[in-house]
Design a protein around this motif. Structure first.
Motif, PDB file in Angstrom:
ATOM      1  N   HIS A 108       4.274  -9.766  -4.797  1.00 36.11           N
ATOM      2  CA  HIS A 108       4.707  -9.841  -3.385  1.00 36.11           C
ATOM      3  C   HIS A 108       6.131 -10.350  -3.249  1.00 36.11           C
ATOM      4  CE1 HIS A 108       0.222 -10.127  -2.682  1.00 36.11           C
ATOM      5  NE2 HIS A 108       0.543  -9.222  -1.794  1.00 36.11           N
ATOM      6  N   THR A 160       4.154  -5.519  -3.903  1.00 33.92           N
ATOM      7  CA  THR A 160       2.711  -5.441  -4.140  1.00 33.92           C
ATOM      8  C   THR A 160       1.971  -4.717  -3.019  1.00 33.92           C
ATOM      9  OG1 THR A 160       2.947  -7.520  -5.310  1.00 33.92           O
ATOM     10  CG2 THR A 160       0.715  -6.847  -4.768  1.00 33.92           C
ATOM     11  N   ASN A 161       2.375  -4.962  -1.772  1.00 35.77           N
ATOM     12  CA  ASN A 161       1.698  -4.309  -0.645  1.00 35.77           C
ATOM     13  C   ASN A 161       2.316  -2.955  -0.306  1.00 35.77           C
ATOM     14  OD1 ASN A 161       0.340  -6.669  -0.665  1.00 35.77           O
ATOM     15  ND2 ASN A 161       0.740  -7.236   1.463  1.00 35.77           N
ATOM     16  N   GLY A 162       3.384  -2.600  -0.988  1.00 35.70           N
ATOM     17  CA  GLY A 162       3.982  -1.277  -0.801  1.00 35.70           C
ATOM     18  C   GLY A 162       4.588  -1.058   0.560  1.00 35.70           C
ATOM     19  N   GLY A 163       5.010  -2.112   1.223  1.00 36.67           N
ATOM     20  CA  GLY A 163       5.488  -1.963   2.599  1.00 36.67           C
ATOM     21  C   GLY A 163       6.987  -1.993   2.779  1.00 36.67           C
ATOM     22  N   THR A 164       7.737  -2.108   1.683  1.00 33.54           N
ATOM     23  CA  THR A 164       9.187  -2.291   1.812  1.00 33.54           C
ATOM     24  C   THR A 164       9.920  -0.950   1.855  1.00 33.54           C
ATOM     25  OG1 THR A 164       8.858  -4.327   0.565  1.00 33.54           O
ATOM     26  CG2 THR A 164      11.118  -3.614   0.833  1.00 33.54           C
ATOM     27  N   LEU A 165      11.019  -0.904   2.613  1.00 35.32           N
ATOM     28  CA  LEU A 165      11.793   0.330   2.780  1.00 35.32           C
ATOM     29  C   LEU A 165      12.913   0.408   1.725  1.00 35.32           C
ATOM     30  CD1 LEU A 165      12.137   0.116   6.675  1.00 35.32           C
ATOM     31  CD2 LEU A 165      10.554   1.571   5.373  1.00 35.32           C
ATOM     32  N   PRO A 166      13.346   1.634   1.376  1.00 32.42           N
ATOM     33  CA  PRO A 166      14.342   1.798   0.304  1.00 32.42           C
ATOM     34  C   PRO A 166      15.627   0.997   0.537  1.00 32.42           C
ATOM     35  CG  PRO A 166      13.458   3.939   0.962  1.00 32.42           C
ATOM     36  CD  PRO A 166      12.865   2.934   1.888  1.00 32.42           C
ATOM     37  N   SER A 167      16.110   0.974   1.769  1.00 34.16           N
ATOM     38  CA  SER A 167      17.374   0.260   2.001  1.00 34.16           C
ATOM     39  C   SER A 167      17.174  -1.248   1.852  1.00 34.16           C
ATOM     40  CB  SER A 167      17.940   0.598   3.380  1.00 34.16           C
ATOM     41  OG  SER A 167      16.953   0.394   4.371  1.00 34.16           O
ATOM     42  N   ASN A 200       2.689   2.445  -3.438  1.00 35.18           N
ATOM     43  CA  ASN A 200       3.051   3.605  -2.635  1.00 35.18           C
ATOM     44  C   ASN A 200       2.466   3.611  -1.220  1.00 35.18           C
ATOM     45  OD1 ASN A 200       4.508   6.028  -2.575  1.00 35.18           O
ATOM     46  ND2 ASN A 200       2.603   7.219  -2.790  1.00 35.18           N
ATOM     47  N   ASP A 201       2.127   2.481  -0.675  1.00 39.10           N
ATOM     48  CA  ASP A 201       1.478   2.450   0.640  1.00 39.10           C
ATOM     49  C   ASP A 201       2.312   3.076   1.748  1.00 39.10           C
ATOM     50  OD1 ASP A 201      -1.021   0.373   0.302  1.00 39.10           O
ATOM     51  OD2 ASP A 201       0.572   0.080  -1.133  1.00 39.10           O
ATOM     52  N   SER A 202       3.628   3.084   1.587  1.00 42.90           N
ATOM     53  CA  SER A 202       4.475   3.717   2.600  1.00 42.90           C
ATOM     54  C   SER A 202       5.006   5.062   2.126  1.00 42.90           C
ATOM     55  CB  SER A 202       5.658   2.805   2.938  1.00 42.90           C
ATOM     56  OG  SER A 202       5.220   1.505   3.248  1.00 42.90           O
ATOM     57  N   GLY A 203       4.485   5.559   0.996  1.00 41.07           N
ATOM     58  CA  GLY A 203       4.961   6.836   0.459  1.00 41.07           C
ATOM     59  C   GLY A 203       6.361   6.728  -0.119  1.00 41.07           C
ATOM     60  N   LEU A 204       6.760   5.509  -0.497  1.00 36.14           N
ATOM     61  CA  LEU A 204       8.153   5.269  -0.878  1.00 36.14           C
ATOM     62  C   LEU A 204       8.311   4.712  -2.291  1.00 36.14           C
ATOM     63  CD1 LEU A 204       9.185   3.659   2.527  1.00 36.14           C
ATOM     64  CD2 LEU A 204       9.906   5.906   1.708  1.00 36.14           C
ATOM     65  N   SER A 214      -2.945   3.478  -1.978  1.00 39.88           N
ATOM     66  CA  SER A 214      -2.200   4.736  -2.077  1.00 39.88           C
ATOM     67  C   SER A 214      -1.483   4.891  -3.408  1.00 39.88           C
ATOM     68  CB  SER A 214      -1.204   4.842  -0.924  1.00 39.88           C
ATOM     69  OG  SER A 214      -1.902   4.897   0.305  1.00 39.88           O
TER      70      SER A 214
END
Lengths: 525, 525
Positions: free
Chosen positions: B147, B179-186, B209-213, B240
Motif C-alpha cells: 500500500h 496494493t489496491n490498484g487505485g493509483t493513476l499513471p501520472s 490492475n483494479d483500475s485497468g492501469l 482484477s
C-alpha cells in the motif's frame, strides 16, 4: 460533479470488428437502448458505406427516439479526385439521417502515399471538403484523425495540418486516434498537450489496446485537455481491442472528479456491463476492473481478515459505487475463516479448530483436486457441509437411469430419450422423457419423476448451463465440469458436478440443485 | 540492448490468489521451469508461513538447479513485540533455503493503526530488524512496501520513513506496491520521482490492475527510475489481477529500449504464454496484447487490404517479434477478399464476383447464424467450400449410430457404449466401443470402423476438445458448439460442430476432422 467528459461509444462499430463478435440487427438495437439508458453521449452504430447489415440497422431505427445519446454514422472522408457530392459513402451516411457523424481521415503521411496513394495536398482538401459538406447538412461532426500519433511522430507539422484542415472545414470535435495502439502514456500526454496549444476546437481521444495501455492513454489524454473519450463499452475491438469505457468512466468520475454518467447509472454499471456482454455473446471477464465478477473478490486469508475489519484496506473504491459486490472466496488459500461461517449455519457450536471443520476442509481439498471448483457454487458447498457433518437427509435416491441417443431419428421425436428411476422414502417412481441430447432428456425425466413427491419442483427452471472441459488435452475422454444455475423465480443458486462423462457431471449438478431447493423449502417451513 | 530491467514474476504466489486458480505442486514446478527457461530474474514461488502446500513445494525443489532465475520465498516482516528469531513465519522462510526473499511490510499509517494494530514506531523497527536479520543470513532481500502509494498520499513522510527503515536494515531492493490498484499513471510517476530523490538503493514496482492501469503504471514507474518490475506473467491475481508481465516486457524491450529477456526468448513469448495459461488451466484471452490469438488478427475489410500492402499500417510491432502470427479473419465484415484465397485453393478460376463465391459466403453466413464460428476452424471451412463447389467426395457416410448411457454401471465397464455403422463405397462396417461418456464411446467406435478402410486414421489423435454453451439461458436444451483439435503428429487442424445435442455437435466436428485428414492424405499422393 465536475467538468463534463463526453462519452463516445463505438461498441456497435469498432467493437463489431472484434474476433468472435457478430451482431444481428436486433442485437444492435438492444445494445443501443442499453447505452442510451446509461446516458452515453454518442453511440457510433455502424458504417453504412461498407456494411449492408449496418444500412439495414439504420433503416430500422430511423424513427427511434433516443433519450439522451446522439446516434453516429461512421465513414471516411471523400475519395481522392472526386467531388464530395459524388461520393457514394458520404451519400450513404447522409441517408442514415443520424444527427451526428464521425469521419475518419488520414494524418500519417506513410498511409497517404503508400496505402491510399494520393498526394498530401489532396488529402488535406479531402478532409476540409468533407467536414464543410457535412456541416452544411447540419450534422454534429467528429473528425477521427486515424493513426494520428504515428503520423505526429513521423511528421508533426503535417499531422497538425490535417487537424487544421478539419477545423477549417468546421468539424465540431477532433478525435486523435492511436489506431495501431502502439503509443505510450507519456507520449500521449506530450503530444496531446502540443496539439491542444495549436487548435481551438475541442479534442477527442480514440485508443486501441495493442500495448495494454488504452485505458491509461485515454486518461492521460483527458489530463492533457481532451473532452471527448471514444471507446467500446467492454473494450471489444479488433486485435487486442479498444479502450474499455467501463473502466475509463469510473476512473474519470470516481477518482479524477469529472462527470460522465449520472450517479444512479454509475451504480448500475456492473449490470449494464453484464447485459452488453450477454448481447455480444461473450462471458464478461471475471478480472475486468470495476465490473468483473472477481473485481471485489478476496481470496488471500490475510486480505479477507483485513477487509472484514475495514473494506478500504483492500478495495480502491466501494463495490456499490459501480453496482458490484464484495465476495469472499473459498479455497485452500482463504482458509478456515470463510468456511466456518457456512459451517456455523448448520452447527453454531463448531469453531475453526473443531475436528469437523478439518474434515470439511479436507473433503473440499480432495474434491478440488478432482477438478471441482466451489468458488461459484455455494449451494453445492452447503450440501457438502451437511453431508460431512452427518446432517444431510437425502430427499431422493437415484436408483437407475438409462439414456439412449440415436440417429437417424424421425422428424417428430427428439434425438435422445432417458429413463429414470428414483426412490423417495421407500417408494419407487419410474419415468421417461425425450430431449435435445441426453442431458436434456435426463433433466426432464428426473423432474417428472420428482414432481410426484415434491410439487414445488415445478417452479424450478434451469437458467444457465455451463460446460468446461478441464483437461482438454485428453480430448473426448477429458473431465468436464458442469455448472448449473437454477431459479424458482425468487432465488438463484448454482451447483457443480465433475466427471469424465458429461451426463454424469450434469446429473451430479442437477441433483445438488434439486436437493438444495428442497432443503431451502424445508427450512422455510 | 539497453539498460537491464529486472523481471520479478509472482505467478506462483500473487497469481495463485486469482479466483479460479489452484496450482498443484507439479503445476508450480512446471511454471517455475517455464519462467526460468524464459530468463525471468526472480521467481516468487510461495508463502511458506501461510500455506502448507507452498512448504511442500519448497521441500520438493530444494535441490532443483535453476539456470538463471533466483527463487524467492515471500512473507511478512516479524510480528510486533517479538524478536525476529522467534518469528515462526521468518523461520519458515529461512527453511526454504531460497537465495532470495521478498518481505512485505506496512507503509500506510491506517493499516498500522487499524489493521495490524501496532505503533508507527514499532512498525519501522519491524521492517529494519527483519531486513537486517535476513541480510545476516545472506539473502537477496526485496522489501515490498505494501500500500505504498496510498500510504504516501495519506502521510508522505511516514511512507518514506518505512522505506528508509528497510534501506537502513540493508534491503537490496525497495518495491513500491500499489496494493489496491487505485493509483493513476501520472500519480505513480510523480511519487516514484520523489521517492527516488530520497533513497539510494534500487527501486521496484508492484502494481495491481483494479483500475485497468497496472501495465501503464509499471511503465511510468520505469520512466521515473524503477529497475525491478514485479507482476504475474499473464496478469493473474486477486480481484482484477496483477500487472501483466507478458505485456510489460515487450513494451519495455521493443519500444522503450530496455533489456528484459534475450531476443530468442522474446521471440517465443507467445508460446510461453500459452504454456503458462495451460498449466494454470485458463484459456489465454484472445485479446491479450502481444500474445493473444487475436492480437494480430485483422477483420475489417479496409484494414485487411492495408495490411496486405504493408503490415506496419495496422500493426504496432511485427507479430514475429513476440512469436505470434498475423491472422486474416473470415466474416461478413472481412468480406470476400479472405474467402477467395481459400476458394482459389480448390478452383483457381473463380473470382470475388463469381456466383459460387456468393454461394459460399451465403452458406457461411447461414451457418454463423445457427451458431457456427469458423474463425478458428479452418478445416471445417475448407470442407464447406468443397461441398458448396460440388468438389467434395465424402470418404464415408454414417448410416446409423446409437449411444447408451447407464447407471449403475459395474466397476469394470465404462459408463457409456456406442454402436456405429458406416458405409464406404457401398461396403458397410459396424463396430462398437465403450467410453467415458457417450461422446468418447462414439469417437472410439467411429475410429474402429474407419480404420478398416483408412489405416492412417490410426495416427490421428484428438489433442483438444472444447465445449461452449452458446445460449446458456436455454439450460440443458441450449445449443453447444464443439471445437475439436486433431493432430497426426505432423499437422494440427481444428474443426467445429453445432447442435442442441452435445453428441451430435461432437459427431459433426469429429466427421470434419477425419474427412479433412483423409483429404490431406489424398492431396499428398
Amino acid at each position: 460533479m465536475g467538468e463534463k467528459i463526453l462519452v463516445f461509444d463505438s461498441t456497435l462499430r469498432d467493437g463489431a470488428q472484434a474476433e468472435g463478435i457478430s451482431f444481428s440487427v436486433e442485437d444492435k438495437i438492444r445494445v443501443m437502448e442499453t447505452l442510451d439508458r446509461m446516458g452515453v453521449d454518442y453511440i457510433e452504430a455502424g458504417n453504412p458505406g461498407s456494411n449492408p447489415k449496418d444500412i439495414e440497422f439504420f433503416n430500422r431505427i430511423k424513427n427511434a427516439k433516443l433519450k439522451h445519446a446522439k446516434l453516429v454514422a461512421f465513414g471516411s472522408t471523400r475519395r481522392g479526385g472526386i467531388h464530395v457530392e459524388d461520393d457514394a459513402n458520404l451519400a450513404a451516411i447522409l441517408d442514415t439521417q443520424t444527427p451526428a457523424v464521425a469521419i475518419f481521415g488520414k494524418s500519417w503521411t506513410f498511409h497517404i502515399t503508400d496505402i491510399i496513394k494520393t498526394t498530401l495536398d489532396e488529402n488535406l482538401k479531402m478532409i476540409q471538403d468533407t467536414m464543410a459538406y457535412l456541416k452544411a447538412h447540419g450534422k454534429d461532426v467528429t473528425f477521427d484523425a486515424e493513426h494520428f500519433f504515428d503520423g505526429y511522430k513521423a511528421d508533426p507539422a503535417y499531422a497538425i495540418d490535417a487537424l487544421l484542415a478539419a477545423q477549417e472545414g468546421g468539424a465540431d470535435y477532433l478525435a486523435l486516434c492511436d489506431t495501431n495502439g502502439g503509443t505510450l502514456p507519456s507520449e500521449i500526454f506530450k503530444i496531446v498537450t502540443d496539439v491542444k496549444s495549436k487548435l481551438s476546437i475541442p479534442l477527442g481521444i480514440h485508443c486501441h489496446n495493442d500495448s495494454g495501455l488504452a485505458v491509461a492513454n485515454s486518461l492521460m489524454a483527458v489530463e492533457a485537455g481532451v473532452r471527448q473519450v471514444q471507446g467500446t463499452f467492454l473494450g471489444y475491438g479488433e486485435r487486442s481491442g479498444n479502450a474499455n469505457l467501463s473502466t475509463i468512466i469510473p476512473n474519470l468520475q470516481l477518482k479524477m472528479g469529472y462527470e460522465c454518467l449520472s450517479e444512479a447509472e454509475m451504480q448500475k454499471l456492473t449490470s449494464s456491463a453484464i447485459r452488453i456482454a450477454e448481447i455480444s455473446n461473450f462471458t464478461l471477464s471475471n478480472q475486468m476492473p470495476f465490473v468483473g465478477k472477481s473485481s471485489f473478490a478476496h481470496k488471500g486469508g490475510m486480505h479477507i481478515d483485513a477487509v472484514m475489519k475495514n473494506p478500504a484496506s483492500f478495495e480502491h473504491v466501494p463495490p456499490e459505487s459501480v453496482g458490484n459486490e464484495r465476495r469472499i472466496l473459498m479455497s485452500e488459500v482463504s482458509g478456515r475463516s470463510t468456511i466456518i461461517q457456512l459451517i456455523n449455519e448448520v452447527d453454531p457450536t463448531l469453531t475453526k479448530k473443531s475436528e469437523e471443520t478439518t474434515q470439511v476442509m479436507d473433503r473440499i481439498k480432495e474434491l478440488e483436486y478432482q477438478g471441482y471448483q466451489f468458488e461459484g457454487a455455494e449451494s453445492s458447498v452447503k450440501l457438502l457441509i451437511r453431508k460431512e457433518l452427518g446432517k444431510h437427509k437425502p430427499f431422493f435416491t437415484l436408483e437407475d437411469f438409462k439414456t439412449i441417443g440415436e440417429k437417424p431419428h424421425s422428424d417428430e421425436s427428439l434425438s435422445s430419450s432417458a429413463v429414470v428411476k428414483i426412490n423417495v422414502d421407500g417408494q419407487s417412481e419410474i419415468n421417461a422423457a425425450e430431449g435435445d441430447g441426453p442431458v436434456n432428456a435426463l433433466d426432464k425425466a428426473l423432474r417428472k419423476a420428482l414432481e410426484v413427491f415434491y410439487p414445488t419442483i415445478k417452479n424450478v427452471r434451469l437458467t444457465d448451463f455451463k460446460v468446461r472441459v478441464i483437461d482438454s488435452k485428453s480430448a473426448t475422454a477429458a473431465k468436464v465440469r458442469v455448472l448449473i444455475e437454477s431459479s424458482d423465480g425468487q432465488d438463484i443458486w448454482t451447483s457443480v458436478g465433475v466427471s469424465t462423462d458429461v451426463i454424469e457431471a450434469s446429473l451430479i449438478a442437477l441433483t445438488d440443485s434439486i436437493e438444495y431447493k428442497l432443503l431451502c423449502d424445508e427450512e422455510k417451513k
